[in-house]
Design an enzyme around this catalytic site. Sequence first.
Site, PDB file in Angstrom:
ATOM      1  N   ASP A  13       1.307  36.091  -2.141  1.00  0.00           N
ATOM      2  CA  ASP A  13       2.968  34.920  -2.821  1.00  0.00           C
ATOM      3  C   ASP A  13       2.725  34.043  -1.584  1.00  0.00           C
ATOM      4  O   ASP A  13       4.458  33.876  -1.666  1.00  0.00           O
ATOM      5  CB  ASP A  13       3.974  36.165  -2.412  1.00  0.00           C
ATOM      6  CG  ASP A  13       3.512  37.299  -3.617  1.00  0.00           C
ATOM      7  OD1 ASP A  13       3.551  37.284  -4.755  1.00  0.00           O
ATOM      8  OD2 ASP A  13       3.705  38.603  -3.247  1.00  0.00           O
ATOM      9  N   GLY A  15       2.313  30.304  -1.613  1.00  0.00           N
ATOM     10  CA  GLY A  15       2.978  29.148  -2.619  1.00  0.00           C
ATOM     11  C   GLY A  15       1.632  28.511  -3.628  1.00  0.00           C
ATOM     12  O   GLY A  15       1.035  27.281  -3.604  1.00  0.00           O
ATOM     13  N   LYS A  16       0.820  29.252  -3.750  1.00  0.00           N
ATOM     14  CA  LYS A  16      -1.251  28.845  -4.088  1.00  0.00           C
ATOM     15  C   LYS A  16      -0.848  27.733  -5.762  1.00  0.00           C
ATOM     16  O   LYS A  16      -1.565  26.664  -5.770  1.00  0.00           O
ATOM     17  CB  LYS A  16      -1.558  29.871  -4.203  1.00  0.00           C
ATOM     18  CG  LYS A  16      -2.099  31.083  -3.310  1.00  0.00           C
ATOM     19  CD  LYS A  16      -3.719  31.768  -3.240  1.00  0.00           C
ATOM     20  CE  LYS A  16      -2.937  32.558  -3.662  1.00  0.00           C
ATOM     21  NZ  LYS A  16      -1.876  33.846  -3.530  1.00  0.00           N
ATOM     22  N   GLY A  17       0.171  28.038  -6.161  1.00  0.00           N
ATOM     23  CA  GLY A  17       0.047  27.543  -7.542  1.00  0.00           C
ATOM     24  C   GLY A  17       1.290  26.375  -7.423  1.00  0.00           C
ATOM     25  O   GLY A  17       0.189  25.284  -8.435  1.00  0.00           O
ATOM     26  N   ALA A  39      -1.262  38.602 -11.023  1.00  0.00           N
ATOM     27  CA  ALA A  39      -0.604  37.436  -9.823  1.00  0.00           C
ATOM     28  C   ALA A  39       0.320  36.889 -10.464  1.00  0.00           C
ATOM     29  O   ALA A  39       0.402  36.834 -11.841  1.00  0.00           O
ATOM     30  CB  ALA A  39      -2.058  37.191  -9.545  1.00  0.00           C
ATOM     31  N   GLY A  40       1.115  35.967  -9.412  1.00  0.00           N
ATOM     32  CA  GLY A  40       2.391  35.031  -9.901  1.00  0.00           C
ATOM     33  C   GLY A  40       2.175  34.375  -9.773  1.00  0.00           C
ATOM     34  O   GLY A  40       2.797  34.086  -8.569  1.00  0.00           O
ATOM     35  N   HIS A  41       2.161  32.942 -10.484  1.00  0.00           N
ATOM     36  CA  HIS A  41       1.335  31.445  -9.307  1.00  0.00           C
ATOM     37  C   HIS A  41       3.575  31.150 -10.433  1.00  0.00           C
ATOM     38  O   HIS A  41       2.889  30.637 -11.407  1.00  0.00           O
ATOM     39  CB  HIS A  41       0.467  31.347  -9.690  1.00  0.00           C
ATOM     40  CG  HIS A  41      -0.657  31.176  -8.766  1.00  0.00           C
ATOM     41  ND1 HIS A  41      -1.733  31.031  -9.310  1.00  0.00           N
ATOM     42  CD2 HIS A  41      -1.124  32.296  -7.956  1.00  0.00           C
ATOM     43  CE1 HIS A  41      -2.524  31.959  -8.834  1.00  0.00           C
ATOM     44  NE2 HIS A  41      -1.737  32.184  -7.673  1.00  0.00           N
ATOM     45  N   GLN A 223      -3.676  36.231  -5.897  1.00  0.00           N
ATOM     46  CA  GLN A 223      -4.170  37.416  -4.320  1.00  0.00           C
ATOM     47  C   GLN A 223      -3.952  35.987  -2.665  1.00  0.00           C
ATOM     48  O   GLN A 223      -4.359  35.297  -2.994  1.00  0.00           O
ATOM     49  CB  GLN A 223      -4.528  38.741  -4.577  1.00  0.00           C
ATOM     50  CG  GLN A 223      -3.808  39.337  -5.471  1.00  0.00           C
ATOM     51  CD  GLN A 223      -4.632  39.221  -6.719  1.00  0.00           C
ATOM     52  OE1 GLN A 223      -5.609  39.050  -7.270  1.00  0.00           O
ATOM     53  NE2 GLN A 223      -3.355  39.106  -7.733  1.00  0.00           N
ATOM     54  N   THR A 299       4.905  38.407 -11.026  1.00  0.00           N
ATOM     55  CA  THR A 299       4.883  39.348 -11.524  1.00  0.00           C
ATOM     56  C   THR A 299       6.127  40.420 -11.799  1.00  0.00           C
ATOM     57  O   THR A 299       6.230  40.620 -13.116  1.00  0.00           O
ATOM     58  CB  THR A 299       3.909  39.164 -11.667  1.00  0.00           C
ATOM     59  OG1 THR A 299       2.828  38.557 -11.200  1.00  0.00           O
ATOM     60  CG2 THR A 299       2.841  41.132 -12.420  1.00  0.00           C
ATOM     61  N   ARG A 302       9.736  42.811  -7.971  1.00  0.00           N
ATOM     62  CA  ARG A 302       9.979  43.307  -6.430  1.00  0.00           C
ATOM     63  C   ARG A 302      10.031  42.834  -5.633  1.00  0.00           C
ATOM     64  O   ARG A 302       9.926  41.679  -4.876  1.00  0.00           O
ATOM     65  CB  ARG A 302       8.925  44.351  -6.487  1.00  0.00           C
ATOM     66  CG  ARG A 302       8.969  45.783  -7.987  1.00  0.00           C
ATOM     67  CD  ARG A 302       7.509  46.276  -6.938  1.00  0.00           C
ATOM     68  NE  ARG A 302       6.219  45.429  -6.531  1.00  0.00           N
ATOM     69  CZ  ARG A 302       4.823  46.334  -6.361  1.00  0.00           C
ATOM     70  NH1 ARG A 302       4.900  47.080  -6.447  1.00  0.00           N
ATOM     71  NH2 ARG A 302       4.072  44.994  -6.500  1.00  0.00           N
TER      72      ARG A 302
END
Length: 420
Positions: A13, A15-17, A39-41, A223, A299, A302
């Site tokens: 989390d 900020g890679k995206g 994962a969530g970008h 991740q 993602t 949470r």
Amino acid sequence: MPVTIVVGAQWGDEGKGKIVDLLSQGAHVVVRFNGGNNAGHTVINEYGQFALHLIPAGIFNNETTCIIERGVVVHPPSLVEEMKSLLDRGIRLNGLKISPLAHMVMPWHIAEDRGYESSTAIGTTLRGIGPCYQDKVGRWRAFRIGDFEKKDFLFLLESIYLMKRQELCAKFPDDKIELPDFEIVKETYLEAREYILPHIANTQGIIRRALAKKKHVLLEGAQGTLLDIDYGSYPYVTSSNTTSMAACMLTGVSFREVQAIIGVAKAYITRVGQGPFPTEIMGNEQEVLREAGKEYGATTGRPRRCGWFDLPLMRYACAVNNLTEIALTKMDILGLLNRIKVGNSYEGLGRENCLDDLRNLDIMKPEYAIHQGWGNLEGCRFRSELPEPAQNYLKMVEQYTSVRVRYISIGGERKEIITL
């Protein structure tokens, strides 16, 4: 052109995206090399705001080939949902290529994940990622994307479905964990198959040819380093390797081809789920930081646990990944606090203050330095324009890690990244 690797330097989390979205403007090939839709970008650009889970963040550049490589575990229905969402917003998918060797997340993996989590409570995303990797290593009961091309796919699907249903009943007799009816599974995966088949390609050949032509290849991780199955805070980790070493292994790229390894880190630190977190902030300050930084999982939604920047852990990530550059995000958010703490050592760690592994992280006590907040960074376009306390913060990170901070994020959009 060089190969660039982008990895997370914390617990994900980071900020890679956003960084990949920026760098992909000059990349010919962007390769996602690990993880799954756990994962969530989050990306904000001229097309709007997007939360990507499987598709590489380079998808917004029409000139870029975007590859989902063999190290990724793909949940076909989720991938199709993501593809449809992008198409509905005018994003072209012509350049999307999927390795036939990438493994599939199946319904029984998700059911098994929920069963394990009900007893162990590691804090997974319940997406079936861990059980899928288990089957990958177990070999003979695994599905890969290339299996969509087999004539006996339905026969294999039903055979393993029946076997897995029996196994789940035996493993979790008291939890009443059930699989969807087979007809629903069949219909769902056949629909996904039609969307995915045109995108299956010899991805290894694409990467090899790009390197032979000296094109810029960007390897995108999911991740973060501290969640790596081997180098992270085990057992509270993800199920894949997340480091720069994994990037090369899972894409066939030689380290000799790599010119830059960028570690993305927040100016503070967050983690989702269970596990040790030495610099975690307790009380109202954590809530203030969480709300200001919108620290909720892309993602799962949470709330993320928030803490002060941890310099020993950052130095550890630099060493594990052989980082050549750091991208520091959320500088604008941290600067809103008047008083900022930084974990700069641990009690009893020794004069070198260097972590070799994370086995004792749960009992280690951090020591802190105090820094002044720097306020609003809006309008800054060069490092020299940043307020002095912000510049001092960057110098502190560089001096401690011996790695240059090259990218400084001071806002949510692509244009709000200072590049040195």
